[in-house]
Motif scaffolding. Structure first.
Motif, PDB file in Angstrom:
ATOM      1  N   GLN A 199       0.124  -2.338  -7.404  1.00 22.87           N
ATOM      2  CA  GLN A 199      -0.678  -2.999  -8.614  1.00 22.87           C
ATOM      3  C   GLN A 199      -1.911  -2.213  -8.784  1.00 22.87           C
ATOM      4  OE1 GLN A 199       0.125  -6.264  -9.614  1.00 22.87           O
ATOM      5  NE2 GLN A 199      -1.071  -5.149 -11.366  1.00 22.87           N
ATOM      6  N   ASP A 200      -2.341  -1.480  -8.137  1.00 20.12           N
ATOM      7  CA  ASP A 200      -3.461  -0.350  -8.668  1.00 20.12           C
ATOM      8  C   ASP A 200      -2.815   0.383  -9.700  1.00 20.12           C
ATOM      9  OD1 ASP A 200      -5.660  -1.572  -7.118  1.00 20.12           O
ATOM     10  OD2 ASP A 200      -5.461  -0.154  -5.469  1.00 20.12           O
TER      11      ASP A 200
ATOM     12  N   ASP B 134      -2.207  -1.261 -12.800  1.00 18.65           N
ATOM     13  CA  ASP B 134      -3.280  -1.236 -13.525  1.00 18.65           C
ATOM     14  C   ASP B 134      -3.776   0.182 -14.090  1.00 18.65           C
ATOM     15  OD1 ASP B 134      -3.233  -4.007 -13.001  1.00 18.65           O
ATOM     16  OD2 ASP B 134      -4.603  -3.826 -11.396  1.00 18.65           O
TER      17      ASP B 134
ATOM     18  N   VAL C  31      -6.414   4.476  -6.456  1.00 18.29           N
ATOM     19  CA  VAL C  31      -5.275   3.819  -6.253  1.00 18.29           C
ATOM     20  C   VAL C  31      -4.893   3.695  -4.967  1.00 18.29           C
ATOM     21  CG1 VAL C  31      -2.700   3.843  -6.658  1.00 18.29           C
ATOM     22  CG2 VAL C  31      -4.492   4.373  -8.740  1.00 18.29           C
ATOM     23  N   ARG C  32      -4.622   2.657  -4.447  1.00 20.14           N
ATOM     24  CA  ARG C  32      -4.268   2.295  -3.034  1.00 20.14           C
ATOM     25  C   ARG C  32      -2.843   1.461  -2.712  1.00 20.14           C
ATOM     26  NH1 ARG C  32      -6.937   5.813  -2.457  1.00 20.14           N
ATOM     27  NH2 ARG C  32      -8.888   6.018  -1.724  1.00 20.14           N
ATOM     28  N   THR C  33      -2.674   0.418  -4.018  1.00 22.01           N
ATOM     29  CA  THR C  33      -1.480  -0.368  -3.785  1.00 22.01           C
ATOM     30  C   THR C  33      -0.649  -0.375  -4.942  1.00 22.01           C
ATOM     31  OG1 THR C  33      -2.720  -2.222  -5.198  1.00 22.01           O
ATOM     32  CG2 THR C  33      -2.938  -2.157  -2.700  1.00 22.01           C
TER      33      THR C  33
ATOM     34  N   ARG D 152       0.691  -1.150   0.063  1.00 21.94           N
ATOM     35  CA  ARG D 152      -0.013  -0.006   0.066  1.00 21.94           C
ATOM     36  C   ARG D 152       0.951   1.263  -0.063  1.00 21.94           C
ATOM     37  NH1 ARG D 152      -2.969  -1.799   5.270  1.00 21.94           N
ATOM     38  NH2 ARG D 152      -0.892  -2.193   5.551  1.00 21.94           N
TER      39      ARG D 152
END
Length: 85
Positions: free
Chosen positions: A69-70, A73, A65-67, A30
């Motif tokens: 991966q976010d 993406d 967006v938090r992580t 995160r």
């Protein structure tokens, strides 16, 4: 560019710009809680991601967006939109 390549570039940016330890950089990390990326750092990160996207990035695209991966993406989606246009 694949999502894996984007993640690797993001990892490099985090290590070089924010002195983030490589061991902390995982897709599930995160931004705020795990990596200490605050709102000002997030703006710097968006600036650093601009060359990857090849266009101006709007902060609105990254609001959810938090992580890490976010981030990957969201960036991937923006690049796909550019390719389709």
């Amino acid at each position: 560019m694949t999502k894996q390549e984007m993640f690797e570039r993001l990892s490099t940016i985090l290590q070089e710009t924010f002195d983030t330890e490589a061991s902390k950089i995982t897709p599930e990390a995160r931004l705020y809680e795990d990596l200490d990326i605050d709102s000002i750092d997030a703006v710097d990160l968006i600036v650093k991601l601009k060359p990857i996207a090849g266009k101006r990035l709007h902060p609105d695209a990254f609001k959810a967006v938090r992580t890490l991966q976010d981030v990957v993406d969201a960036l991937y989606e923006l690049i796909q939109e550019k390719s389709a246009a």
